[in-house]
Every structure is written in C-alpha cells, then in structure tokens.
Design an enzyme around this catalytic site. Structure first.
Site, PDB file in Angstrom:
ATOM      1  N   SER A 143      13.932  12.772   1.095  1.00  0.00           N
ATOM      2  CA  SER A 143      13.276  12.702   2.416  1.00  0.00           C
ATOM      3  C   SER A 143      14.148  13.430   3.424  1.00  0.00           C
ATOM      4  O   SER A 143      15.388  13.456   3.279  1.00  0.00           O
ATOM      5  CB  SER A 143      13.121  11.239   2.854  1.00  0.00           C
ATOM      6  N   TYR A 157      17.039   3.016   4.245  1.00  0.00           N
ATOM      7  CA  TYR A 157      16.146   3.936   3.514  1.00  0.00           C
ATOM      8  C   TYR A 157      16.722   5.349   3.535  1.00  0.00           C
ATOM      9  O   TYR A 157      16.783   6.032   2.504  1.00  0.00           O
ATOM     10  CB  TYR A 157      14.766   3.898   4.165  1.00  0.00           C
TER      11      TYR A 157
HETATM   12  P1  NAP Z   1       3.392   4.989  -0.730  1.00  0.00           P
HETATM   13  O1  NAP Z   1       2.076   5.572  -0.329  1.00  0.00           O
HETATM   14  O2  NAP Z   1       3.854   3.721  -0.112  1.00  0.00           O
HETATM   15  O3  NAP Z   1       3.397   4.856  -2.329  1.00  0.00           O
HETATM   16  C1  NAP Z   1       4.534   4.357  -2.959  1.00  0.00           C
HETATM   17  C2  NAP Z   1       4.316   4.379  -4.446  1.00  0.00           C
HETATM   18  O4  NAP Z   1       5.494   3.889  -5.090  1.00  0.00           O
HETATM   19  C3  NAP Z   1       3.177   3.492  -4.897  1.00  0.00           C
HETATM   20  O5  NAP Z   1       2.498   4.139  -5.949  1.00  0.00           O
HETATM   21  C4  NAP Z   1       3.888   2.241  -5.393  1.00  0.00           C
HETATM   22  O6  NAP Z   1       3.199   1.561  -6.413  1.00  0.00           O
HETATM   23  C5  NAP Z   1       5.142   2.832  -5.969  1.00  0.00           C
HETATM   24  N1  NAP Z   1       6.266   1.911  -6.087  1.00  0.00           N
HETATM   25  C6  NAP Z   1       6.960   1.301  -5.085  1.00  0.00           C
HETATM   26  N2  NAP Z   1       7.953   0.552  -5.589  1.00  0.00           N
HETATM   27  C7  NAP Z   1       7.894   0.706  -6.946  1.00  0.00           C
HETATM   28  C8  NAP Z   1       8.653   0.187  -8.026  1.00  0.00           C
HETATM   29  N3  NAP Z   1       9.710  -0.631  -7.824  1.00  0.00           N
HETATM   30  N4  NAP Z   1       8.300   0.538  -9.281  1.00  0.00           N
HETATM   31  C9  NAP Z   1       7.258   1.374  -9.506  1.00  0.00           C
HETATM   32  N5  NAP Z   1       6.501   1.893  -8.523  1.00  0.00           N
HETATM   33  C10 NAP Z   1       6.825   1.559  -7.258  1.00  0.00           C
HETATM   34  O7  NAP Z   1       4.567   6.046  -0.487  1.00  0.00           O
HETATM   35  P2  NAP Z   1       4.584   7.642  -0.275  1.00  0.00           P
HETATM   36  O8  NAP Z   1       4.622   7.902   1.178  1.00  0.00           O
HETATM   37  O9  NAP Z   1       3.595   8.299  -1.146  1.00  0.00           O
HETATM   38  O10 NAP Z   1       6.066   7.914  -0.798  1.00  0.00           O
HETATM   39  C11 NAP Z   1       6.352   8.476  -2.073  1.00  0.00           C
HETATM   40  C12 NAP Z   1       7.777   8.977  -2.018  1.00  0.00           C
HETATM   41  O11 NAP Z   1       7.886   9.934  -0.967  1.00  0.00           O
HETATM   42  C13 NAP Z   1       8.801   7.881  -1.709  1.00  0.00           C
HETATM   43  O12 NAP Z   1       9.966   8.085  -2.453  1.00  0.00           O
HETATM   44  C14 NAP Z   1       9.082   8.089  -0.224  1.00  0.00           C
HETATM   45  O13 NAP Z   1      10.347   7.625   0.134  1.00  0.00           O
HETATM   46  C15 NAP Z   1       8.986   9.597  -0.136  1.00  0.00           C
HETATM   47  N6  NAP Z   1       8.747  10.102   1.208  1.00  0.00           N
HETATM   48  C16 NAP Z   1       7.601   9.808   1.893  1.00  0.00           C
HETATM   49  C17 NAP Z   1       7.423  10.294   3.180  1.00  0.00           C
HETATM   50  C18 NAP Z   1       6.192  10.021   3.994  1.00  0.00           C
HETATM   51  O14 NAP Z   1       6.172  10.364   5.202  1.00  0.00           O
HETATM   52  N7  NAP Z   1       5.166   9.435   3.427  1.00  0.00           N
HETATM   53  C19 NAP Z   1       8.424  11.096   3.764  1.00  0.00           C
HETATM   54  C20 NAP Z   1       9.563  11.372   3.030  1.00  0.00           C
HETATM   55  C21 NAP Z   1       9.718  10.878   1.757  1.00  0.00           C
HETATM   56  P3  NAP Z   1       2.057   0.440  -6.079  1.00  0.00           P
HETATM   57  O15 NAP Z   1       0.935   1.198  -5.399  1.00  0.00           O
HETATM   58  O16 NAP Z   1       1.651  -0.075  -7.402  1.00  0.00           O
HETATM   59  O17 NAP Z   1       2.698  -0.564  -5.193  1.00  0.00           O
END
Ligand code: NAP
Length: 248
Positions: A143, A157
């Site tokens: 990130s 985080y």
């Molecule tokens: P999200 O929509 O909240 O989705 C998170 C995903 O991770 C879900 O599929 C969830 O599964 C899964 N998950 C969480 N904890 C887990 C665990 N312990 N074991 C297995 N699966 C787990 O998040 P997102 O925004 O797509 O983020 C994905 C990645 O991108 C993350 O690493 C986040 O830090 C990074 N990121 C996101 C952003 C942003 O602005 N969105 C920016 C920078 C980085 P369930 O659905 O089954 O709970």
C-alpha cells in the site's frame, strides 16, 4: 503448461477483481476467503460460467494449519502452482498510535504480515527450482500507506505494509536464481469495502482531492497491474514496486 494462481482474499475487492481477470487470461484460480463464502462462490461461479477453472477455499491465512490446507487443496484440485497474489489484508478502526493495544496490533500483523510470509513460503516450496519446481511469480499487495504512514488513521496497518515491502525486497533476492520473481503493488485509495473496516466507508470521497489525479481508483486498475507483473511481459522485473495511486 497451465498457469495455476492462488489469490488470497479473492472473495471481494482487489482480490476478486484479480481472480476474475486472471481467469480471463487463462489461469486456473484458487479464490481464498475467510468470512464471505457467498462472495467467494459468486467469483468462482462467474469464472466457471465464462469457461474458466476456479475453486473457493476458506482459510485464515494468519493460521499455519489453514495455509497448509489451502495449498494442499490447490495441489490436489488445480495442479502445480505457478503464481501467488498475497492480497488478503485487514485494517481496523481509525485510531492514533497512543490508542492502540497489543491485541489489535497482533491481529493486524498476523493477517497482513504472518499470513503473507506463510503463503510465500508455501508458494516457494512448490515453485522454486531448488525444490524441483518450474518457477513462478509472486505479487504482494502492499500500500502507499507503507510510505505515507497513515497518521491519525492506522499507523499499524501502514507498518504492516512496510513489512510487506521488506518481504518483497528480501524474498525477491532469495529466490531470483530459482525461477521465481517477487514484486509488489502499492495501491492508493481504491473503492472497496476495506474503508468501512476503518469506520469510514466513504473515506475516498474525503481524501480524493489530495490525489493528483483527483479521483479514487477501481479494483480492476490494480488487478491489471498485478496481472502484468505475474506475466512473462515482466520477465526481467523482480524486487520491484508499482504504485497505483493516481500520483499520490
Ligand atoms: P477488502 O475489500 O476488505 O477485501 C479483503 C479480502 O481479504 C477479503 O476477500 C477477505 O475475505 C480477505 N481476508 C481478510 N482477512 C483474511 C484472512 N485472515 N484470511 C484470508 N482472507 C482474508 O479489501 P481490499 O481493499 O480489496 O484490499 C485488498 C488488499 O489491498 C489488502 O492487502 C489491502 O491492504 C490492500 N490495499 C487496499 C487499498 C484500498 O484502498 N482498498 C489500498 C492499498 C492497499 P472475506 O471476504 O472472506 O472476509
């Protein structure tokens, strides 16, 4: 040879977009999830309906036994692993550092750091020529928080993503001569459910004016970069980072 990909956290957000795009490009995909079986099933069903191969596997990546079972299931049901996207990640309610406790820190680091290390370990054991594998690629989802620090929101985080950056640098060098490339993407403000976990579902609307491009990003824009890093088009790229953050 068939390309076989594990996407951790493939049920929603960036992981779901990555799983769908990977299937379109011919990968057999394991959609890992934790709490959202229906969402994971929807991703898998849409891939299968489009003529692709996919399975959904529930596993908490912070737990070693779950990770072992996840990769064993892939061995049995999809075949030889060639790619991993270490995508699953969590954040918690927006707090200052002076309000954080050990339980929260351990949850965040277990999911974001321990989970990515364990999955990387299992991928290396399957892909490295040192273990008789044929090579492969890993993309870690870091990130921009790793370099911005997320003050007043979630420094824990941000620090966990700093650890992912170090994992990327170190592991890339460890396995570069064993046929495995390891890179990372650093998304900025992407429209997904993760911001609701921080207590502010509309966070991007508040912060987007600070982005040079004046907008948030879409999950598929991250997925496209991940797929490029996994592909042969990135064959001489390892230990590298691509920010997907509209210039932030
Ligand atoms: P999200 O929509 O909240 O989705 C998170 C995903 O991770 C879900 O599929 C969830 O599964 C899964 N998950 C969480 N904890 C887990 C665990 N312990 N074991 C297995 N699966 C787990 O998040 P997102 O925004 O797509 O983020 C994905 C990645 O991108 C993350 O690493 C986040 O830090 C990074 N990121 C996101 C952003 C942003 O602005 N969105 C920016 C920078 C980085 P369930 O659905 O089954 O709970």
């Amino acid at each position: 040879m068939a390309q076989v990909l594990v996407v951790t956290g493939g049920s929603r957000g960036i992981g779901a977009a990555t799983a769908r795009l990977a299937a379109e490009r011919g990968y057999a995909v394991c959609v890992n999830y934790l709490h959202s079986p229906a969402a994971a099933r929807e991703v898998v069903d849409s891939i299968v309906q489009g003529g692709g191969r996919a399975i959904a596997v529930a596993a908490d990546i912070s737990l070693e036994d779950d990770v072992l079972r996840l990769f064993q299931t892939v061995d049995e049901q999809l075949g030889t692993l060639t790619a991993l996207v270490n995508n699953a990640g969590i954040l918690e309610q927006q707090r200052r550092v002076d309000e954080l406790d050990a339980a929260r820190l351990n949850r965040v680091f277990a999911a974001n750091v321990t989970g990515s290390f364990l999955c990387a370990r299992e991928a290396v054991k399957r892909m490295s020529t040192k273990y008789g594998g044929v090579g492969g690629a890993i993309v870690n989802v870091s990130s921009v928080a790793a370099r911005l620090g997320s003050p007043g929101e979630y420094v824990d985080y941000a620090a966990s993503k700093g650890a992912i950056d170090s994992l990327t640098i170190g592991l890339a060098k460890e396995v570069a001569a064993e046929g495995i490339r390891v890179n990372a993407v650093r998304p900025g403000f992407i429209y997904t459910d993760i911001h609701a976990s921080g207590g502010e579902p509309d966070r991007i609307e508040r912060v987007k004016s600070a982005v040079p491009m004046q907008r948030g990003g879409q999950a598929v824009e991250v997925a496209q970069t991940i797929l490029w890093l996994l592909s042969a088009e990135a064959s001489y790229t390892t230990g590298s980072f691509i920010d997907i953050a509209g210039g932030k």
